[in-house]
Design a protein around this motif. Structure first.
Motif, PDB file in Angstrom:
ATOM      1  N   ASP A  73      -3.028   0.147  -3.714  1.00 51.40           N
ATOM      2  CA  ASP A  73      -2.198  -0.989  -3.757  1.00 51.40           C
ATOM      3  C   ASP A  73      -1.435  -0.745  -4.964  1.00 51.40           C
ATOM      4  O   ASP A  73      -1.850  -0.600  -6.249  1.00 51.40           O
ATOM      5  N   ARG A  74       0.092  -1.057  -4.803  1.00 54.72           N
ATOM      6  CA  ARG A  74       0.742  -0.619  -6.067  1.00 54.72           C
ATOM      7  C   ARG A  74       1.953  -1.727  -6.046  1.00 54.72           C
ATOM      8  O   ARG A  74       2.230  -2.320  -4.989  1.00 54.72           O
ATOM      9  N   ASN A  75       2.475  -2.075  -7.081  1.00 53.82           N
ATOM     10  CA  ASN A  75       3.710  -2.715  -7.189  1.00 53.82           C
ATOM     11  C   ASN A  75       5.015  -1.788  -6.761  1.00 53.82           C
ATOM     12  O   ASN A  75       4.926  -0.807  -6.740  1.00 53.82           O
ATOM     13  N   PHE A 128       0.891  -1.150   0.003  1.00 53.29           N
ATOM     14  CA  PHE A 128      -0.037  -0.056  -0.080  1.00 53.29           C
ATOM     15  C   PHE A 128       0.855   1.448  -0.039  1.00 53.29           C
ATOM     16  O   PHE A 128       1.683   1.374   1.007  1.00 53.29           O
ATOM     17  N   CYS A 129       0.866   2.002  -1.328  1.00 51.87           N
ATOM     18  CA  CYS A 129       1.741   3.130  -1.286  1.00 51.87           C
ATOM     19  C   CYS A 129       1.183   4.245  -0.429  1.00 51.87           C
ATOM     20  O   CYS A 129       0.190   4.891  -0.582  1.00 51.87           O
ATOM     21  N   PRO A 130       2.171   4.600   0.430  1.00 48.23           N
ATOM     22  CA  PRO A 130       1.507   5.876   1.379  1.00 48.23           C
ATOM     23  C   PRO A 130       1.608   7.244   0.805  1.00 48.23           C
ATOM     24  O   PRO A 130       1.022   8.082   0.989  1.00 48.23           O
ATOM     25  N   GLY A 131       2.474   7.169  -0.660  1.00 47.93           N
ATOM     26  CA  GLY A 131       2.666   8.370  -1.089  1.00 47.93           C
ATOM     27  C   GLY A 131       1.368   8.677  -2.067  1.00 47.93           C
ATOM     28  O   GLY A 131       0.874   9.590  -1.940  1.00 47.93           O
ATOM     29  N   CYS A 132       0.954   7.799  -2.996  1.00 52.05           N
ATOM     30  CA  CYS A 132       0.100   7.964  -3.920  1.00 52.05           C
ATOM     31  C   CYS A 132      -1.410   7.064  -3.416  1.00 52.05           C
ATOM     32  O   CYS A 132      -2.282   7.191  -4.358  1.00 52.05           O
ATOM     33  N   GLY A 133      -1.160   6.519  -2.317  1.00 55.43           N
ATOM     34  CA  GLY A 133      -2.359   6.066  -1.602  1.00 55.43           C
ATOM     35  C   GLY A 133      -3.359   4.970  -2.199  1.00 55.43           C
ATOM     36  O   GLY A 133      -4.394   5.097  -2.921  1.00 55.43           O
ATOM     37  N   GLU A 147      10.547   1.280  -3.682  1.00 59.85           N
ATOM     38  CA  GLU A 147      10.076   2.437  -4.737  1.00 59.85           C
ATOM     39  C   GLU A 147       8.856   1.888  -5.006  1.00 59.85           C
ATOM     40  O   GLU A 147       8.654   0.895  -5.627  1.00 59.85           O
ATOM     41  N   CYS A 148       7.975   3.082  -5.125  1.00 55.09           N
ATOM     42  CA  CYS A 148       6.519   2.463  -5.557  1.00 55.09           C
ATOM     43  C   CYS A 148       6.793   2.713  -7.152  1.00 55.09           C
ATOM     44  O   CYS A 148       7.392   3.590  -7.754  1.00 55.09           O
ATOM     45  N   ALA A 149       6.158   1.514  -7.768  1.00 57.55           N
ATOM     46  CA  ALA A 149       6.294   1.650  -9.358  1.00 57.55           C
ATOM     47  C   ALA A 149       5.342   2.646  -9.849  1.00 57.55           C
ATOM     48  O   ALA A 149       5.583   3.006 -11.137  1.00 57.55           O
ATOM     49  N   ALA A 150       4.317   3.221  -9.084  1.00 60.25           N
ATOM     50  CA  ALA A 150       3.468   4.223  -9.997  1.00 60.25           C
ATOM     51  C   ALA A 150       4.220   5.593  -9.647  1.00 60.25           C
ATOM     52  O   ALA A 150       4.410   6.352 -10.481  1.00 60.25           O
ATOM     53  N   CYS A 151       4.448   6.095  -8.368  1.00 60.23           N
ATOM     54  CA  CYS A 151       4.654   7.471  -8.071  1.00 60.23           C
ATOM     55  C   CYS A 151       6.219   7.587  -7.984  1.00 60.23           C
ATOM     56  O   CYS A 151       6.836   8.667  -7.890  1.00 60.23           O
ATOM     57  N   ARG A 152       7.179   6.396  -8.021  1.00 58.75           N
ATOM     58  CA  ARG A 152       8.407   6.459  -8.082  1.00 58.75           C
ATOM     59  C   ARG A 152       9.022   6.889  -6.687  1.00 58.75           C
ATOM     60  O   ARG A 152      10.321   7.158  -6.716  1.00 58.75           O
TER      61      ARG A 152
HETATM   62 ZN   LIG Z   1       3.204   5.587  -4.990  1.00 57.64          ZN
END
Ligand SMILES: [Zn+2]
Length: 225
Positions: free
Chosen positions: A28-30, A21-26, A58-63
């Motif tokens: 479920d992300r890879n 769970f990406c706390p940056g872009c909120g 590292e979030c695959a969506a927001c990096r």
């Molecule tokens: Zn993210």
């Protein structure tokens, strides 16, 4: 004019991946798990090893990069599975304590468990699992209010299903799980002694304090269903 000719550069190496769970872009992300190698660089060209840093995620969506403790938070998918299991376990606990002879109680339990996400849960299925539970714990009759509500085994099940949820749910979310259990217990009249004990265990496993649990159970009993 000053020219920056040397400095420390970090080169990131992937060492694993997964979903978080990406706390940056909120959401479920890879993610990629990275360790960094710090290198002394001259004119942007890495020269000498200067030790390792990280690991980071590292979030695959927001990096964005996060500490690996970001992986402690369950994904939304995982959290909803945990919630579903929690409601199912509470329903079984209340049924084991109060008995499965009342059709109203079974129907209420099945409706609540289906609502939690087990779409094909039936009254008969619940009944069967409760019988297996009762046989496992050696109680001939789960309907004897003096019996210890399936005892220690059930208490352990409840703690295992509910405790991991505690840190991730707001108080209202934890209270809602307890109140769903109360609705099942109250479907055929006031709480029995064993039902009250199970619900008190549920409140404790959900990290609600004893007074709050008692107050919520009393309020549920006063509210006509
Ligand atoms: Zn993210």
């Amino acid at each position: 004019m000053k020219l920056r000719i040397c400095g420390i550069r970090t080169v990131w190496d992937p060492v694993g991946d997964g979903e978080f769970f990406c706390p940056g872009c909120g959401g479920d992300r890879n993610y990629r798990r990275l360790t960094g190698r710090r290198r002394f660089a001259v004119l942007g060209v890495p020269m000498l090893r200067r030790g390792t840093v990280g690991p980071v995620v590292e979030c695959a969506a927001c990096r964005e990069h996060f500490g690996t403790d970001a992986l402690d938070h369950p994904t939304t998918t995982r959290l909803s599975a945990m919630l579903r299991d929690a409601v199912h376990t509470v329903a079984l606990g209340v049924l084991a304590a109060g008995g499965t002879t009342s059709r109203t109680v079974l129907e209420t339990a099945a409706t609540i468990v289906r609502g939690a996400g087990f779409d094909d849960c039936t009254e008969d299925q619940l009944c069967t699992v409760v019988e297996v539970l009762a046989a496992d714990t050696g109680h001939g009759s789960a309907f004897d209010p003096a019996a210890e509500a399936c005892g220690a085994a059930l208490a352990i099940e409840l703690h295992e299903a509910l405790e991991p949820l505690g840190p991730h749910l707001a108080p209202a979310g934890r209270e809602s799980i307890l109140l769903q259990g109360a609705r099942i217990a109250l479907a055929d009249g006031p709480y029995g002694q064993a039902e009250r004990e199970v619900l008190t265990t549920v409140g404790g496993a959900l990290q609600l304090c004893a007074q709050d649990t008692a107050r919520l159970l009393a309020e549920a009993a006063r509210t006509p269903s």
